[in-house]
Design a protein around this motif. Sequence first.
Motif: not given
Length: 336
Positions: A161-180
Motif C-alpha cells: 500500500t505504501c509503495i503503491y501510494t508513492g509511485i501513484m502520486t509521483d507519476t501523476g496517477s501513472f501519466r508522467f513519462s517516468s511511467t514505463n
Amino acid sequence: MYQIKEVNNLLREGAKIAIVTHNNPDGDAMGACLAMDHYLSLKGYSTTVISPSDFGNFLKWMPGNEEVINFLEKPDCSKNKVAEADIIFCLDFNGLDRTQDLAEPIKANNGYKVLIDHHLEPDGFEDYKIWNPNASATTEIIFDFIEQSGDAKLIDKNMATCIYTGIMTDTGSFRFSSTNARVHRIISELMQRDINHVAIHEKIYDSFTQNSLRFFGYCTDQKLTVLDELRTAYIYVTKNDIARYNIQKGQTDGLVNFTLSLSNVVFGALIKEEDGVIKISFRSKGGFPANKFAARFFEGGGHLNAAGGKSDLHLPETINKFKESLEVYKPLLLET
C-alpha cells in the motif's frame, strides 16, 4: 548506483535505525519511509521514522503513519533518535538542506548515512547510496531494494500500500513519462498483495474539504494568468488567500497541475507566499526542463517535468522575475 549488498552488510543484529525524509513530505516520501519501516521491522530491527515537519491529512491514513515523529512537535526526541542511530536512511531527498532543522543532527551523527533517492545530483553527504535518477519514484527504488535483497516474499499488504501510494502520486496517477513498463510490472506485483487501489486513490485525491475545493475554484478563476505567447501559465497565492479559506498543510498540492490542463500550455507554476519566503512549484510537458529552470533562477531543482524552487523577493517581484526568466527559454517553450 545500487549499493544494496554494501547496505545489507551494515544491517547487523541490534542495529538502531532512523528513517528520515524531506521537509513537507509528499506521498512518495511518506510511502518510502513507511514501506522501509515496515520492511525493516519485519526483519527485526529497531526503527524510527522522523519527518522534519508535519504532512498533509490526505496521507494520515497510511499504515504506520501514527508512529512518525514530527520534529517540529518533538525536537528533543527527534534529535536523540538521530544521535543514537547506527544507520540513518535518508529517503527522497538529495541534499541535507531539504531536511531543514534535522540537517545538523544528521551531520553530527557518527553512524552510517544511506541515501535512497531518485532526484538528480546528490550532494555527497551519504556514506552509501541506492540511487536511480531514472526511477519514477523513491518508492520504486524501495521495491528494488527489497526485491534485490531477496525479500520480495516479505512485501505484505501494508508495504505494498505504501509503495503503491508513492509511485501513484509521483507519476501523476501513472501519466508522467517516468511511467514505463517496469513501473506497471511493479504495480502488478503490488496488486497481488490485495491492496485496495480504488480506496488509495480516493483517499489521496478525493479528500477535499468544501473550503479547499472553493479555494481551487477561486485560484483558477482569479489567480490564474496565461501567457499564450510563451505557452506558460501560473497561479499565485498570497498568505491572505490561505487564511481566507483556512487552507491547511498539503491542501495546495495539485493546484499547479491545473496550469497544464490548458491545451497550449507546456510550462506551469504555482507561486505561493509563505512566512519569509516564496515557494514555487513547477510542472512541464514533454522535454521542457522544469528542473533546469528552477535551478537557474530560483535556487531549486527536481525532475524534468516536476521541480520546485524558492525566492527571497516579495511576491510581486518574484512574479516579475518569473516572467522575465521565461524569455530566456522562449525558443524552447515554443518548440516543445
